[in-house]
Write a protein that holds these residues in place. Structure first.
Motif, PDB file in Angstrom:
ATOM      1  N   TRP A 189      37.598  -0.707  17.178  1.00 26.74           N
ATOM      2  CA  TRP A 189      38.889  -0.478  17.840  1.00 26.74           C
ATOM      3  C   TRP A 189      40.057  -0.497  16.865  1.00 26.74           C
ATOM      4  CZ3 TRP A 189      38.398  -4.075  22.748  1.00 26.74           C
ATOM      5  CH2 TRP A 189      37.453  -3.507  23.626  1.00 26.74           C
ATOM      6  N   ALA A 190      39.880  -1.039  15.663  1.00 30.30           N
ATOM      7  CA  ALA A 190      40.979  -1.087  14.709  1.00 30.30           C
ATOM      8  C   ALA A 190      41.498   0.311  14.377  1.00 30.30           C
ATOM      9  CB  ALA A 190      40.533  -1.798  13.433  1.00 30.30           C
ATOM     10  N   ASP A 191      40.589   1.277  14.294  1.00 37.50           N
ATOM     11  CA  ASP A 191      40.967   2.663  13.992  1.00 37.50           C
ATOM     12  C   ASP A 191      41.002   3.544  15.230  1.00 37.50           C
ATOM     13  OD1 ASP A 191      41.189   2.353  11.178  1.00 37.50           O
ATOM     14  OD2 ASP A 191      39.002   2.352  11.040  1.00 37.50           O
ATOM     15  N   ARG A 192      40.508   3.024  16.344  1.00 41.33           N
ATOM     16  CA  ARG A 192      40.397   3.857  17.541  1.00 41.33           C
ATOM     17  C   ARG A 192      40.997   3.142  18.746  1.00 41.33           C
ATOM     18  NH1 ARG A 192      36.469   7.779  17.666  1.00 41.33           N
ATOM     19  NH2 ARG A 192      37.427   8.238  19.684  1.00 41.33           N
ATOM     20  N   PRO A 193      42.326   3.082  18.837  1.00 41.18           N
ATOM     21  CA  PRO A 193      42.935   2.459  20.011  1.00 41.18           C
ATOM     22  C   PRO A 193      42.589   3.175  21.309  1.00 41.18           C
ATOM     23  CG  PRO A 193      44.582   3.600  18.676  1.00 41.18           C
ATOM     24  CD  PRO A 193      43.331   3.549  17.863  1.00 41.18           C
ATOM     25  N   GLU A 224      48.122 -14.682  27.758  1.00 42.90           N
ATOM     26  CA  GLU A 224      47.415 -15.836  27.192  1.00 42.90           C
ATOM     27  C   GLU A 224      46.088 -15.411  26.562  1.00 42.90           C
ATOM     28  OE1 GLU A 224      48.459 -15.553  30.273  1.00 42.90           O
ATOM     29  OE2 GLU A 224      50.013 -17.075  30.574  1.00 42.90           O
ATOM     30  N   GLU A 225      45.434 -14.426  27.158  1.00 48.01           N
ATOM     31  CA  GLU A 225      44.187 -13.928  26.590  1.00 48.01           C
ATOM     32  C   GLU A 225      44.440 -13.201  25.273  1.00 48.01           C
ATOM     33  OE1 GLU A 225      41.055 -12.824  29.984  1.00 48.01           O
ATOM     34  OE2 GLU A 225      42.991 -11.844  30.303  1.00 48.01           O
ATOM     35  N   ARG A 226      45.563 -12.501  25.167  1.00 49.04           N
ATOM     36  CA  ARG A 226      45.887 -11.820  23.917  1.00 49.04           C
ATOM     37  C   ARG A 226      46.133 -12.835  22.798  1.00 49.04           C
ATOM     38  NH1 ARG A 226      48.946  -8.370  27.389  1.00 49.04           N
ATOM     39  NH2 ARG A 226      50.923  -9.279  26.689  1.00 49.04           N
ATOM     40  N   HIS A 227      46.762 -13.956  23.133  1.00 52.97           N
ATOM     41  CA  HIS A 227      46.930 -15.024  22.142  1.00 52.97           C
ATOM     42  C   HIS A 227      45.560 -15.555  21.701  1.00 52.97           C
ATOM     43  CE1 HIS A 227      51.254 -15.260  22.161  1.00 52.97           C
ATOM     44  NE2 HIS A 227      51.301 -15.454  23.458  1.00 52.97           N
ATOM     45  N   ALA A 228      44.680 -15.770  22.674  1.00 55.71           N
ATOM     46  CA  ALA A 228      43.340 -16.259  22.349  1.00 55.71           C
ATOM     47  C   ALA A 228      42.584 -15.247  21.493  1.00 55.71           C
ATOM     48  CB  ALA A 228      42.568 -16.551  23.639  1.00 55.71           C
ATOM     49  N   GLY A 253      50.959  -8.783  11.328  1.00 60.46           N
ATOM     50  CA  GLY A 253      51.440  -8.682  12.702  1.00 60.46           C
ATOM     51  C   GLY A 253      51.125  -7.384  13.389  1.00 60.46           C
ATOM     52  N   VAL A 254      50.079  -6.670  12.923  1.00 58.68           N
ATOM     53  CA  VAL A 254      49.729  -5.378  13.529  1.00 58.68           C
ATOM     54  C   VAL A 254      48.432  -5.454  14.321  1.00 58.68           C
ATOM     55  CG1 VAL A 254      50.957  -4.071  11.778  1.00 58.68           C
ATOM     56  CG2 VAL A 254      48.526  -4.593  11.440  1.00 58.68           C
ATOM     57  N   PHE A 255      47.837  -6.623  14.432  1.00 53.35           N
ATOM     58  CA  PHE A 255      46.607  -6.767  15.223  1.00 53.35           C
ATOM     59  C   PHE A 255      46.983  -6.701  16.692  1.00 53.35           C
ATOM     60  CE2 PHE A 255      43.301  -9.009  17.501  1.00 53.35           C
ATOM     61  CZ  PHE A 255      42.156  -8.557  16.909  1.00 53.35           C
ATOM     62  N   VAL A 256      46.293  -5.812  17.429  1.00 52.17           N
ATOM     63  CA  VAL A 256      46.587  -5.643  18.864  1.00 52.17           C
ATOM     64  C   VAL A 256      45.551  -6.387  19.676  1.00 52.17           C
ATOM     65  CG1 VAL A 256      46.838  -3.999  20.729  1.00 52.17           C
ATOM     66  CG2 VAL A 256      47.605  -3.386  18.443  1.00 52.17           C
TER      67      VAL A 256
END
Length: 305
Positions: free
Chosen positions: A239-243, A260-264, A302-305
């Motif tokens: 997924w890093a290259d394929r959003p 909260e799940e995105r933080h986890a 800060g680019v991790f989705v």
């Protein structure tokens, strides 16, 4: 195949007895797996068996009892919810040999196929649908709920040992960042719980070109945990290259991750990154090392989705 790569005669005889006819071994397919916290679990052995009528089955021997117990539980109680042809069906189990006799699933691992981008999107969307079914299938009562509720704490407990083993492969700033991020796992509000696959990644996501249907295999890490834990490996990988694949999976899954799940997910990705930076050099596996470095760089930027 040499004798050393064949199933033990007693094991092959057991499989033939369970299927009602003698069977022959048509392929030997080692099935590598790795664990969190950078510890190797050994490699399951998988053979393809053929009945005289041409029907194919898989004979799988787990490397240790926990993997066998987890996969047996999954195949008996949760995996059937995925539907026929979408996951292996358990024909028989043999605790003495830690062996499972499984039906085959149509298709091949997505990572082994040359599939069009549109085909990959369809596969990930269906993969998300199937994960949603799996997540809802487990009985989250009693000690199973407790296991799931403690899963993120258990993940946070991995941070210290991993960081010590990583040593100078990560900088002081990265060490502090990972430590701070993973400690937040202990103070998050309750997150959605599920029966998770545990190794949801392209090598376990099958795609059948003829039917255009996806399926999941490799349930030896299935367990009760936070639902978000099933999205770590693909977030750190394909997924890093394929959003677009990420979007397709969550479209099939039926919902987006909660804040909260995105933080986890970020904290779990940091743990995965450090684990890769420990395992990769130990195994002389440049692909694993590169994945860990890339994930950590994305998190720090800060680019991790």
């Amino acid at each position: 195949m040499t004798d050393s790569t064949m199933p033990a005669p007693a094991l092959l005889a057991w499989a033939g007895k369970e299927l009602g006819v003698p069977v022959s071994v048509t392929a030997d397919a080692p099935h590598p797996r790795r664990t969190p916290c950078g510890n190797s679990r050994g490699n399951p052995r998988v053979w393809v068996l053929r009945r005289p009528d041409g029907a194919l089955f898989h004979l799988k021997v787990s490397p240790q009892p926990l993997a066998y117990e987890r996969e047996t539980l999954a195949l008996r109680h949760a995996v059937p919810a995925l539907g026929a042809g979408r996951a292996p069906q358990l024909r028989a189990s043999n605790p003495e040999h830690l062996a499972l006799l499984l039906t085959t699933v149509p298709g091949r691992p997505l990572r082994q196929l040359a599939v069009s981008p549109a085909g990959e999107v369809r596969a990930h969307r269906q993969g998300g649908v199937l994960l949603a079914r799996l997540h809802e299938a487990g009985d989250l009562s009693g000690p199973r709920r407790t296991e799931a509720e403690r899963a993120l704490w258990a993940a946070a407990d991995c941070a210290g040992p991993l960081l010590r083993r990583a040593g100078d492969r990560i900088t002081t700033a990265e060490h502090r960042y990972v430590r701070d991020l993973t400690e937040r796992l202990r103070i998050l509000p309750p997150l959605p719980l599920a029966f998770v696959h545990g190794a949801a990644r392209p090598r376990n996501l099958l795609w059948s070109r003829s039917t255009e249907q996806a399926g999941w295999i490799g349930f030896e890490r299935a367990r009760f945990a936070a639902a978000v834990q099933d999205f770590v490996q693909m977030s750190c990988g394909v997924w890093a290259d394929r959003p677009d694949l990420r979007a397709a999976c969550f479209q099939g899954y039926g919902r987006r991750l909660l804040p909260e799940e995105r933080h986890a997910l970020k904290a779990l990705a940091a743990l995965d990154a450090v684990s890769c930076l420990v395992r990769g050099p130990a195994l002389a596996d440049h692909e694993i090392t590169a994945r860990g470095r890339r994930t950590l760089d994305r998190l720090m930027a800060g680019v991790f989705v």
